[in-house]
Design an enzyme around this catalytic site. Sequence first.
Site, mmCIF file in Angstrom:
data_model
loop_
_atom_site.group_PDB
_atom_site.id
_atom_site.type_symbol
_atom_site.label_atom_id
_atom_site.label_comp_id
_atom_site.label_asym_id
_atom_site.label_seq_id
_atom_site.Cartn_x
_atom_site.Cartn_y
_atom_site.Cartn_z
ATOM 1 C CE LYS A 105 -14.090 131.204 6.568
ATOM 2 N NZ LYS A 105 -13.804 130.098 5.639
ATOM 3 C CE1 TYR A 141 3.563 122.539 35.476
ATOM 4 C CE2 TYR A 141 2.609 124.213 34.034
ATOM 5 C CZ TYR A 141 2.569 123.468 35.201
ATOM 6 O OH TYR A 141 1.537 123.644 36.086
#
Length: 364
Positions: A35, A252
């Site tokens: 899956k 950042y």
Amino acid sequence: MSRPLLALIDPFAMHHNLMQAKALAPAARVWAVIKANAYGHGLQAATQGLNMADGFALLEFDKALALREADPQRRLLMLEGAFDAPDTELAARHGLELVVHDESQLRWIEALDGPRRLAVWLKFNNGMNRLGFARGHFRQAFERLVGLLAVARISLMTHFANADAEHGCDDPLARFEQAAKGLPGDRSLANSAATVQLPAAHGQWIRPGIMLYGATPIAERSAAHLGLRAAMHLQSRLIAVQNLLPGESVGYGSTFVAGRPMRVGVVACGYADGYPRSAGTGTPVMVDGHRTRLVGRVSMDMLTVDLDPVPQAGVGSPVQLWGDQVAIDEIAAAAGTIGYEVMCRLAPRVPVQVLEAQPAGDAR
């Protein structure tokens, strides 16, 4: 020149991991769970690497139909069953096996016309409370299925919420065994964790998922300890080097500040590629064959690494973000998640290359 980020997929590692699962449950057949695009690895690569599984288990009907067209004989199990009446008819027409976990699915099967041709897996809710019939309705559902002309075979299944915990399956397994006592049909109970550590749940079919792709199903035991091999290798290169003075930061938010003069490498990989933004300073990275650490905050397209342990590294040096040198479970742990999620969110923009070496043989 293309951006130097690449996901290498190794079907032979999947084959190896499948053999490990088979060795743990030698009397059982195997539903290989593919899956979510084979946990991010790609269906084509997975069906090549896992071709010695007895069947494939997935959710998506369009993918199942493509598999059926490519392989008319392969057993295919729809893990969430039919989503509507047309799905039920489609399954009967194309030989897809259906999990049955809800009253509506029973009604859709009852409405089918035609001969006995549908194989169903009746699911028991052992207390996980996602899918399945509770104890009071499980046998009733079985009796309804037995009486239907369209149903050719009934098997039984359940799923464990805590298979990775010691004794986590004791009560759920006992509840299943009591509910299924005396009922005929194959049993499928064991996911990867139960396959590894609960032989009593192996039954006639195991359903390994994560272990097939080389990540551990049990937090306390590494994939290497279980003899598993990484099937996905995310690799890149350094695209820049910065020299920091004490007190200077990188990235950042200035979350990492150098405490000494140091070299920092910039890697072409970021959270837009599927690398977890929540992975912080200290997350392991391999640079030029040496283990070092991520420093600072992961940005959209780049991350930065400490080059002090790799003095020879420079622009163009190879980097492995996860794979055979850095376990994906380590990255997941540093990011506060699990290997499943990291695998599944590899971004579509990342180029994928499937390694050519394939296992031989095809047993069903």
